[in-house]
Design a protein around this motif. Structure first.
Motif, mmCIF file in Angstrom:
data_model
loop_
_atom_site.group_PDB
_atom_site.id
_atom_site.type_symbol
_atom_site.label_atom_id
_atom_site.label_comp_id
_atom_site.label_asym_id
_atom_site.label_seq_id
_atom_site.Cartn_x
_atom_site.Cartn_y
_atom_site.Cartn_z
ATOM 1 N N GLY A 177 48.153 91.748 42.705
ATOM 2 C CA GLY A 177 49.346 91.407 43.236
ATOM 3 C C GLY A 177 49.061 90.492 44.281
ATOM 4 N N ALA A 178 47.963 89.658 44.146
ATOM 5 C CA ALA A 178 47.478 89.063 45.277
ATOM 6 C C ALA A 178 47.867 87.163 44.911
ATOM 7 C CB ALA A 178 46.022 88.743 45.453
ATOM 8 N N GLN A 179 48.303 87.159 44.035
ATOM 9 C CA GLN A 179 48.510 85.404 43.791
ATOM 10 C C GLN A 179 49.903 85.077 44.259
ATOM 11 O OE1 GLN A 179 46.935 84.032 40.103
ATOM 12 N NE2 GLN A 179 46.008 86.033 39.585
ATOM 13 N N LEU A 180 49.966 83.972 44.483
ATOM 14 C CA LEU A 180 51.102 83.047 44.824
ATOM 15 C C LEU A 180 51.384 81.912 43.592
ATOM 16 C CD1 LEU A 180 50.586 82.529 48.610
ATOM 17 C CD2 LEU A 180 52.141 84.298 47.453
ATOM 18 N N VAL A 181 52.558 81.347 43.668
ATOM 19 C CA VAL A 181 52.726 80.838 42.516
ATOM 20 C C VAL A 181 51.983 79.385 42.331
ATOM 21 C CG1 VAL A 181 54.583 78.681 41.991
ATOM 22 C CG2 VAL A 181 55.495 80.851 42.910
ATOM 23 N N ASP A 182 51.410 78.730 43.332
ATOM 24 C CA ASP A 182 50.139 77.829 42.911
ATOM 25 C C ASP A 182 49.237 78.425 42.402
ATOM 26 O OD1 ASP A 182 52.040 75.918 43.935
ATOM 27 O OD2 ASP A 182 51.000 75.517 45.790
ATOM 28 N N ASP A 183 48.642 79.591 42.640
ATOM 29 C CA ASP A 183 47.477 80.307 42.035
ATOM 30 C C ASP A 183 47.852 80.458 40.666
ATOM 31 O OD1 ASP A 183 46.215 80.559 44.769
ATOM 32 O OD2 ASP A 183 47.603 82.510 45.005
ATOM 33 N N VAL A 184 48.879 80.981 40.371
ATOM 34 C CA VAL A 184 49.342 81.239 38.839
ATOM 35 C C VAL A 184 49.489 80.119 38.169
ATOM 36 C CG1 VAL A 184 50.920 82.277 37.258
ATOM 37 C CG2 VAL A 184 50.667 83.291 39.243
ATOM 38 N N ARG A 185 50.031 78.968 38.686
ATOM 39 C CA ARG A 185 50.231 77.593 38.039
ATOM 40 C C ARG A 185 49.104 77.058 37.739
ATOM 41 N NH1 ARG A 185 53.514 75.394 41.527
ATOM 42 N NH2 ARG A 185 55.429 75.687 40.539
ATOM 43 N N ALA A 186 47.980 77.055 38.523
ATOM 44 C CA ALA A 186 46.549 76.409 38.276
ATOM 45 C C ALA A 186 46.056 77.138 37.235
ATOM 46 C CB ALA A 186 45.920 76.355 39.795
ATOM 47 N N ARG A 187 45.851 78.485 37.252
ATOM 48 C CA ARG A 187 45.345 79.232 36.198
ATOM 49 C C ARG A 187 45.792 79.103 34.786
ATOM 50 N NH1 ARG A 187 44.070 80.848 41.214
ATOM 51 N NH2 ARG A 187 42.244 82.067 41.736
ATOM 52 N N ILE A 188 46.986 79.223 34.968
ATOM 53 C CA ILE A 188 47.862 78.995 33.520
ATOM 54 C C ILE A 188 47.435 78.005 32.937
ATOM 55 C CG2 ILE A 188 49.968 79.479 32.125
ATOM 56 C CD1 ILE A 188 48.850 82.130 33.022
ATOM 57 N N ALA A 189 47.866 76.895 33.574
ATOM 58 C CA ALA A 189 47.869 75.356 33.288
ATOM 59 C C ALA A 189 46.355 75.310 32.826
ATOM 60 C CB ALA A 189 48.239 74.628 34.200
ATOM 61 N N THR A 190 45.258 75.643 33.332
ATOM 62 C CA THR A 190 43.871 75.336 33.015
ATOM 63 C C THR A 190 43.561 76.002 31.866
ATOM 64 O OG1 THR A 190 43.205 75.025 35.254
ATOM 65 C CG2 THR A 190 41.456 75.693 33.608
ATOM 66 N N LEU A 191 44.192 77.329 31.614
ATOM 67 C CA LEU A 191 43.793 77.852 30.345
ATOM 68 C C LEU A 191 44.782 77.703 29.013
ATOM 69 C CD1 LEU A 191 43.771 81.880 31.496
ATOM 70 C CD2 LEU A 191 41.802 80.283 31.091
ATOM 71 N N VAL A 192 45.866 77.095 29.261
ATOM 72 C CA VAL A 192 46.732 76.618 28.213
ATOM 73 C C VAL A 192 46.136 75.313 27.713
ATOM 74 C CG1 VAL A 192 48.815 75.604 27.479
ATOM 75 C CG2 VAL A 192 48.775 78.052 28.790
ATOM 76 N N ASN A 193 45.591 74.412 28.534
ATOM 77 C CA ASN A 193 44.905 73.107 28.154
ATOM 78 C C ASN A 193 43.665 73.308 27.645
ATOM 79 O OD1 ASN A 193 47.411 71.655 28.820
ATOM 80 N ND2 ASN A 193 46.573 71.684 31.271
ATOM 81 N N GLY A 194 43.052 74.513 28.099
ATOM 82 C CA GLY A 194 41.957 74.536 27.473
ATOM 83 C C GLY A 194 41.199 75.576 26.013
ATOM 84 N N LEU A 195 42.362 76.227 25.832
ATOM 85 C CA LEU A 195 42.107 77.280 24.797
ATOM 86 C C LEU A 195 43.078 76.701 23.488
ATOM 87 C CD1 LEU A 195 42.619 80.589 26.904
ATOM 88 C CD2 LEU A 195 40.291 79.472 25.950
ATOM 89 N N SER A 196 42.680 77.327 22.382
ATOM 90 C CA SER A 196 43.277 77.126 21.179
ATOM 91 C C SER A 196 44.389 78.309 20.891
ATOM 92 C CB SER A 196 42.829 76.748 20.168
ATOM 93 O OG SER A 196 41.655 77.527 19.911
ATOM 94 N N ILE A 197 44.373 79.390 21.587
ATOM 95 C CA ILE A 197 44.951 80.756 21.420
ATOM 96 C C ILE A 197 46.065 80.993 22.297
ATOM 97 C CG2 ILE A 197 43.270 81.692 19.987
ATOM 98 C CD1 ILE A 197 42.109 83.060 22.664
#
Length: 335
Positions: free
Chosen positions: A170-190
């Protein structure tokens, strides 16, 4: 942006942390039936640390894995049955093969966020058994978005059909989540998903942020029942998603009924952000450490907050419960 969000409900797995892994057979049956009635798509059950997780070190479960899976399978017809799998706790021959035979539908195969390599054998075994396999990256605040993508790509190459990152502390703030999810969504096909904890009061907003960045899978537990300060509160998550125009397939009134039932039948007190939970989040330490840290603090006469911050400095992760005692002893000695 997809308007369909797939909800996974780990109430009967993550919630086990909150009650020392002592959920009983009646609790499993009652909640599975309620989740099924509400139309929850996927229900995850088991020991807090997943398949094969029951032990003296991390806590012995009241029921064995086979008992839990049998009860859940009997009470889930439309909802799919899921299990959390951590290689090391879970073996292929002893645990995975039996779970396949007992009718588990979705295997969420988890590793620390920088150790995806350990999931390869388990992932490939599940895919060869024609079962659904997801890759789970735990303690995701401990890796940069770029490293998370590298690890997720490994899981994808092993056959993972989705990737979920867990904010285990439970350590992440909004910008942390935004950066991680966006990177995965753009880099994966699943598909990509998010599992939140509420130590900093951010679980719900972080979950919505994940969706806004392209995540299509979210975890939530009834009344937030889970480790530490609890998880993203399922019934609130469903209500907010519906208000924003997303589809979950879950009946709002029936999931609210499930929440009322669960608070009585599962014998728990709804999670709150306690001082210890807050410190756990600030230190970036696994939420499930709250109870063993509290016990060690009493036994050695030290401040539990100091234990958490010292564990954070050592980058402690789930499965290193013995480190709690080591830190408590050192704090007592130094004092």
């Amino acid at each position: 942006m997809s308007k369909k969000i797939l909800i996974t409900d780990p109430t009967l797995r993550d919630g086990n942390h909150a009650v020392g892994h002592k959920l009983n057979s009646e609790s499993y049956a009652a909640y599975c039936a309620a989740a099924e009635a509400a139309g929850v798509p996927i229900v995850e059950v088991g020991h807090g640390n997943g398949l094969g997780g029951s032990s003296m070190l991390v806590g012995e479960g009241r029921l064995c894995d086979q008992e839990i899976l049998n009860i859940a399978r009997q009470n889930l017809s439309n909802s799919r049955l899921a299990i959390h799998v951590i290689p090391g706790f879970c073996t292929i021959k002893k645990d995975l093969s039996k779970a396949v035979g007992l009718g588990v539908d979705v295997f969420r195969i988890a590793a620390h966020c920088t150790e995806a390599d350990v999931t390869e054998r388990h992932m490939k075994y599940i895919r060869q058994a024609n079962k659904e396999a997801w890759g789970i990256l735990m303690m995701s605040h401990m890796a940069t978005p770029e490293i998370l993508l590298e690890e997720a790509k490994k899981m994808e190459s092993y056959g993972a059909q989705a990737i979920v990152i867990m904010d285990s502390a439970g350590a992440q703030l909004v910008d942390d989540v935004r950066a991680r999810i966006a990177t995965l969504v753009n880099g994966l096909s699943i598909p990509v998903g998010f599992h939140g904890h509420n130590n900093l009061g951010m679980a719900l907003v972080n979950s919505i942020t994940a969706v806004q960045e392209g995540a299509t899978i979210l975890d939530g537990t009834i009344r937030g029942f889970g480790a530490g300060a609890g998880n993203t509160q399922l019934e609130v998550l469903v209500g907010v998603l519906h208000k924003l125009g997303f589809e979950t397939g879950i009946d709002l009134f029936k999931i609210l009924d499930a929440a009322s039932m669960a608070e009585k039948e599962l014998n728990f007190v709804a999670p709150t952000i306690s001082a210890i939970s807050l410190v756990s989040g600030l230190a970036g330490v696994f939420s499930g450490f709250a109870k063993p840290v509290a016990r060690a603090a009493i036994e050695y006469g030290v401040d539990p907050r100091e234990i958490f911050f010292n564990l954070g400095k050592r980058k402690a992760v789930a499965g290193q419960e013995s480190l709690i005692i080591e830190v408590a002893r050192e704090l007592k000695r130094d004092r």
